[in-house]
Scaffold this motif. Structure first.
Motif, PDB file in Angstrom:
ATOM      1  N   VAL A   5       0.832  -1.202   0.000  1.00 23.55           N
ATOM      2  CA  VAL A   5       0.000   0.000   0.000  1.00 23.55           C
ATOM      3  C   VAL A   5       0.865   1.252   0.000  1.00 23.55           C
ATOM      4  CG1 VAL A   5      -1.773   1.263   1.281  1.00 23.55           C
ATOM      5  CG2 VAL A   5      -1.811  -1.239   1.219  1.00 23.55           C
ATOM      6  N   ALA A   6       0.433   2.257  -0.747  1.00 26.32           N
ATOM      7  CA  ALA A   6       1.068   3.587  -0.760  1.00 26.32           C
ATOM      8  C   ALA A   6       2.533   3.535  -1.180  1.00 26.32           C
ATOM      9  CB  ALA A   6       0.930   4.261   0.601  1.00 26.32           C
ATOM     10  N   THR A   7       2.841   2.722  -2.155  1.00 28.44           N
ATOM     11  CA  THR A   7       4.201   2.672  -2.699  1.00 28.44           C
ATOM     12  C   THR A   7       4.133   2.305  -4.167  1.00 28.44           C
ATOM     13  OG1 THR A   7       6.364   1.565  -2.565  1.00 28.44           O
ATOM     14  CG2 THR A   7       4.432   0.269  -1.965  1.00 28.44           C
ATOM     15  N   ALA A   8       5.106   2.800  -4.928  1.00 26.57           N
ATOM     16  CA  ALA A   8       5.161   2.488  -6.357  1.00 26.57           C
ATOM     17  C   ALA A   8       5.876   1.173  -6.622  1.00 26.57           C
ATOM     18  CB  ALA A   8       5.865   3.622  -7.108  1.00 26.57           C
ATOM     19  N   ASP A   9       6.460   0.578  -5.570  1.00 17.19           N
ATOM     20  CA  ASP A   9       7.152  -0.699  -5.743  1.00 17.19           C
ATOM     21  C   ASP A   9       6.155  -1.804  -6.073  1.00 17.19           C
ATOM     22  OD1 ASP A   9       9.475   0.615  -5.096  1.00 17.19           O
ATOM     23  OD2 ASP A   9       9.344   0.087  -2.962  1.00 17.19           O
ATOM     24  N   ASN A  10       6.533  -2.664  -6.971  1.00 21.34           N
ATOM     25  CA  ASN A  10       5.660  -3.761  -7.387  1.00 21.34           C
ATOM     26  C   ASN A  10       5.885  -4.980  -6.502  1.00 21.34           C
ATOM     27  OD1 ASN A  10       3.727  -5.019  -8.964  1.00 21.34           O
ATOM     28  ND2 ASN A  10       5.253  -5.850 -10.382  1.00 21.34           N
ATOM     29  N   ASP A  11       5.784  -4.779  -5.168  1.00 22.39           N
ATOM     30  CA  ASP A  11       5.987  -5.861  -4.216  1.00 22.39           C
ATOM     31  C   ASP A  11       4.636  -6.405  -3.752  1.00 22.39           C
ATOM     32  OD1 ASP A  11       8.652  -5.279  -4.428  1.00 22.39           O
ATOM     33  OD2 ASP A  11       8.736  -4.117  -2.558  1.00 22.39           O
ATOM     34  N   ILE A  12       4.637  -7.668  -3.361  1.00 20.28           N
ATOM     35  CA  ILE A  12       3.401  -8.249  -2.831  1.00 20.28           C
ATOM     36  C   ILE A  12       3.133  -7.731  -1.424  1.00 20.28           C
ATOM     37  CG2 ILE A  12       3.646 -10.366  -4.182  1.00 20.28           C
ATOM     38  CD1 ILE A  12       4.620 -11.746  -1.619  1.00 20.28           C
ATOM     39  N   ASN A  13       1.900  -7.795  -1.011  1.00 23.40           N
ATOM     40  CA  ASN A  13       1.514  -7.489   0.359  1.00 23.40           C
ATOM     41  C   ASN A  13       1.799  -8.745   1.180  1.00 23.40           C
ATOM     42  OD1 ASN A  13       0.138  -7.094   2.812  1.00 23.40           O
ATOM     43  ND2 ASN A  13      -1.472  -5.884   1.843  1.00 23.40           N
ATOM     44  N   ALA A  14       2.887  -8.734   1.933  1.00 21.59           N
ATOM     45  CA  ALA A  14       3.348  -9.932   2.629  1.00 21.59           C
ATOM     46  C   ALA A  14       2.339 -10.411   3.670  1.00 21.59           C
ATOM     47  CB  ALA A  14       4.700  -9.673   3.284  1.00 21.59           C
ATOM     48  N   VAL A  15       1.665  -9.479   4.341  1.00 21.55           N
ATOM     49  CA  VAL A  15       0.692  -9.862   5.370  1.00 21.55           C
ATOM     50  C   VAL A  15      -0.448 -10.660   4.754  1.00 21.55           C
ATOM     51  CG1 VAL A  15      -0.978  -9.002   7.047  1.00 21.55           C
ATOM     52  CG2 VAL A  15       1.273  -7.932   6.874  1.00 21.55           C
ATOM     53  N   VAL A  16      -0.933 -10.197   3.595  1.00 15.33           N
ATOM     54  CA  VAL A  16      -2.023 -10.885   2.903  1.00 15.33           C
ATOM     55  C   VAL A  16      -1.521 -12.176   2.272  1.00 15.33           C
ATOM     56  CG1 VAL A  16      -3.679 -10.727   1.012  1.00 15.33           C
ATOM     57  CG2 VAL A  16      -3.288  -8.754   2.499  1.00 15.33           C
ATOM     58  N   SER A  17      -0.365 -12.122   1.608  1.00 17.51           N
ATOM     59  CA  SER A  17       0.172 -13.289   0.919  1.00 17.51           C
ATOM     60  C   SER A  17       0.427 -14.455   1.866  1.00 17.51           C
ATOM     61  CB  SER A  17       1.468 -12.909   0.195  1.00 17.51           C
ATOM     62  OG  SER A  17       2.060 -14.041  -0.422  1.00 17.51           O
ATOM     63  N   LYS A  18       0.929 -14.167   3.054  1.00 19.72           N
ATOM     64  CA  LYS A  18       1.244 -15.210   4.022  1.00 19.72           C
ATOM     65  C   LYS A  18       0.050 -15.584   4.914  1.00 19.72           C
ATOM     66  CE  LYS A  18       5.147 -14.972   6.235  1.00 19.72           C
ATOM     67  NZ  LYS A  18       5.694 -16.279   5.828  1.00 19.72           N
ATOM     68  N   GLY A  19      -1.055 -14.866   4.775  1.00 16.27           N
ATOM     69  CA  GLY A  19      -2.213 -15.151   5.615  1.00 16.27           C
ATOM     70  C   GLY A  19      -1.916 -14.938   7.088  1.00 16.27           C
ATOM     71  N   MET A  20      -1.203 -13.859   7.399  1.00 17.02           N
ATOM     72  CA  MET A  20      -0.745 -13.621   8.766  1.00 17.02           C
ATOM     73  C   MET A  20      -1.877 -13.272   9.725  1.00 17.02           C
ATOM     74  SD  MET A  20       2.563 -14.055   8.821  1.00 17.02           S
ATOM     75  CE  MET A  20       3.202 -13.122  10.199  1.00 17.02           C
ATOM     76  N   VAL A  21      -2.963 -12.719   9.196  1.00 12.50           N
ATOM     77  CA  VAL A  21      -4.114 -12.367  10.038  1.00 12.50           C
ATOM     78  C   VAL A  21      -5.333 -13.066   9.426  1.00 12.50           C
ATOM     79  CG1 VAL A  21      -5.383 -10.488  11.156  1.00 12.50           C
ATOM     80  CG2 VAL A  21      -3.017 -10.129  10.440  1.00 12.50           C
ATOM     81  N   PRO A  22      -5.507 -14.349   9.691  1.00 14.56           N
ATOM     82  CA  PRO A  22      -6.496 -15.157   8.961  1.00 14.56           C
ATOM     83  C   PRO A  22      -7.943 -14.699   9.111  1.00 14.56           C
ATOM     84  CG  PRO A  22      -5.630 -16.355  10.869  1.00 14.56           C
ATOM     85  CD  PRO A  22      -4.766 -15.154  10.685  1.00 14.56           C
ATOM     86  N   GLN A  23      -8.287 -14.059  10.212  1.00 14.04           N
ATOM     87  CA  GLN A  23      -9.674 -13.625  10.416  1.00 14.04           C
ATOM     88  C   GLN A  23      -9.920 -12.195   9.944  1.00 14.04           C
ATOM     89  OE1 GLN A  23     -11.075 -14.442  14.424  1.00 14.04           O
ATOM     90  NE2 GLN A  23      -9.997 -16.393  14.493  1.00 14.04           N
ATOM     91  N   GLY A  24      -8.922 -11.609   9.254  1.00  9.25           N
ATOM     92  CA  GLY A  24      -9.106 -10.276   8.707  1.00  9.25           C
ATOM     93  C   GLY A  24      -9.192  -9.199   9.779  1.00  9.25           C
ATOM     94  N   TYR A  25     -10.033  -8.217   9.539  1.00 11.33           N
ATOM     95  CA  TYR A  25     -10.170  -7.131  10.505  1.00 11.33           C
ATOM     96  C   TYR A  25     -11.640  -6.925  10.841  1.00 11.33           C
ATOM     97  CZ  TYR A  25     -11.920  -3.809   6.999  1.00 11.33           C
ATOM     98  OH  TYR A  25     -12.686  -3.170   6.049  1.00 11.33           O
ATOM     99  N   VAL A  26     -11.870  -6.300  11.991  1.00  8.89           N
ATOM    100  CA  VAL A  26     -13.216  -5.968  12.428  1.00  8.89           C
ATOM    101  C   VAL A  26     -13.203  -4.538  12.950  1.00  8.89           C
ATOM    102  CG1 VAL A  26     -12.844  -6.848  14.761  1.00  8.89           C
ATOM    103  CG2 VAL A  26     -15.163  -6.686  13.888  1.00  8.89           C
ATOM    104  N   VAL A  27     -14.277  -3.813  12.680  1.00  9.72           N
ATOM    105  CA  VAL A  27     -14.420  -2.438  13.145  1.00  9.72           C
ATOM    106  C   VAL A  27     -15.250  -2.439  14.426  1.00  9.72           C
ATOM    107  CG1 VAL A  27     -15.270  -0.124  12.615  1.00  9.72           C
ATOM    108  CG2 VAL A  27     -14.291  -1.547  10.789  1.00  9.72           C
ATOM    109  N   ASN A  28     -14.664  -1.898  15.490  1.00  5.70           N
ATOM    110  CA  ASN A  28     -15.393  -1.746  16.750  1.00  5.70           C
ATOM    111  C   ASN A  28     -15.769  -0.276  16.895  1.00  5.70           C
ATOM    112  OD1 ASN A  28     -16.159  -1.426  19.499  1.00  5.70           O
ATOM    113  ND2 ASN A  28     -15.030  -3.272  20.053  1.00  5.70           N
ATOM    114  N   HIS A  29     -17.043   0.023  16.759  1.00  5.85           N
ATOM    115  CA  HIS A  29     -17.504   1.408  16.779  1.00  5.85           C
ATOM    116  C   HIS A  29     -17.486   2.021  18.176  1.00  5.85           C
ATOM    117  CE1 HIS A  29     -18.855   1.380  12.563  1.00  5.85           C
ATOM    118  NE2 HIS A  29     -19.206   0.122  12.798  1.00  5.85           N
ATOM    119  N   TYR A  30     -17.179   1.227  19.172  1.00  8.29           N
ATOM    120  CA  TYR A  30     -17.183   1.720  20.548  1.00  8.29           C
ATOM    121  C   TYR A  30     -15.775   2.051  21.048  1.00  8.29           C
ATOM    122  CZ  TYR A  30     -22.012   0.190  20.511  1.00  8.29           C
ATOM    123  OH  TYR A  30     -23.346   0.027  20.204  1.00  8.29           O
TER     124      TYR A  30
END
Length: 252
Positions: A165-190
């Protein structure tokens, strides 16, 4: 919390086996709170045939109030993660110096940072380096990113983009590629801090919720006024036992 044992030493031929002592390091205590709220409908409203309409609206509002209160109480565990020392070890939930038998351990970034690619990767590195009370590696992993509503768009880009994100480099997103956060993200409005973020880990006995008495509702008439009164009541507590269950940063 029990400390467990240190690494097993090498036993020389013909010598006695070594003994180690496990010990209780600290105890986490939960104080149940009683939450209750009531309203009344006057006898005159009942006489004027407003009972059904008002009762339905007010009971829905009462249920919403009770539910919202529970969400606020739950989020306060994270809202107070960096400033209120309410853990069994005498430290706040997220700290860089949790005392353990073998020294100190952290579940907060050494240098506070806003949510970005670098801080997210460093948090996951620090989670992987977590140890138990005796300094043994526990191979902890992040499972879910928790963000306030102000960071939902940043989280979406970090967790869904196939490239950096936010770079011109043609690199993969390592966090997504490796599945480092398998449950993704959640927004807590509180969550009240607009730049703090948290990562839930796979360490058990982290964040806890105990229900001492589930919600009960009651209705009765008041002889002296003729009013009809409604009440909702429940008892519960929120907290944490093992601080390793969460990793956080208060933002820059």
């Amino acid at each position: 919390m029990l400390s467990g044992f240190a690494n097993a030493p090498t036993k020389a031929e013909g010598t006695s086996v070594s003994f180690d002592n496990a010990q209780e390091t600290y105890s986490s205590r939960y104080t149940h709170e009683t939450l209750a709220l009531a309203f009344a409908i006057t006898e005159e409203a009942i006489e004027d045939n407003l009972y059904d309409r008002l009762a339905s609206r007010y009971t829905k509002a009462l249920a919403r109030s009770m539910a919202n209160t529970k969400q606020v109480k739950a989020a306060n565990v994270l809202n107070n993660a960096f400033g209120t020392a309410n853990g069994g070890d005498g430290k706040e939930l997220c700290a860089t110096d949790h005392p353990i038998v073998s020294g100190t351990e952290q579940n907060e970034l050494s240098t506070a940072a806003d949510l970005n690619e670098t801080s997210l990767e460093q948090a996951l590195i620090d989670i992987a380096a977590m140890t138990d009370e005796r300094g043994l590696k526990i191979a902890a992993k992040g499972t879910k990113l928790i963000v306030p509503s102000a960071l939902q768009f940043t989280a979406e880009r970090l967790m869904k983009s196939s490239q950096r994100v936010a770079t011109a480099d043609n690199d993969i997103n390592a966090v997504v590629s490796k599945g480092m956060v398998p449950q993704g993200y959640v927004v807590n409005h509180y969550l009240t801090d607009t730049d703090a973020f948290f990562i839930k880990t796979d360490v058990p006995n982290g964040l806890k919720h105990f229900v001492r008495s589930p919600m009960k509702t009651a209705m009765e008439g008041d002889f002296t006024t003729g009013n009809v009164r409604y009440k909702a009541r429940e008892r519960y507590s929120f907290g944490f036992s093992d601080w390793r269950g969460i990793f956080g940063s208060p933002g820059a």
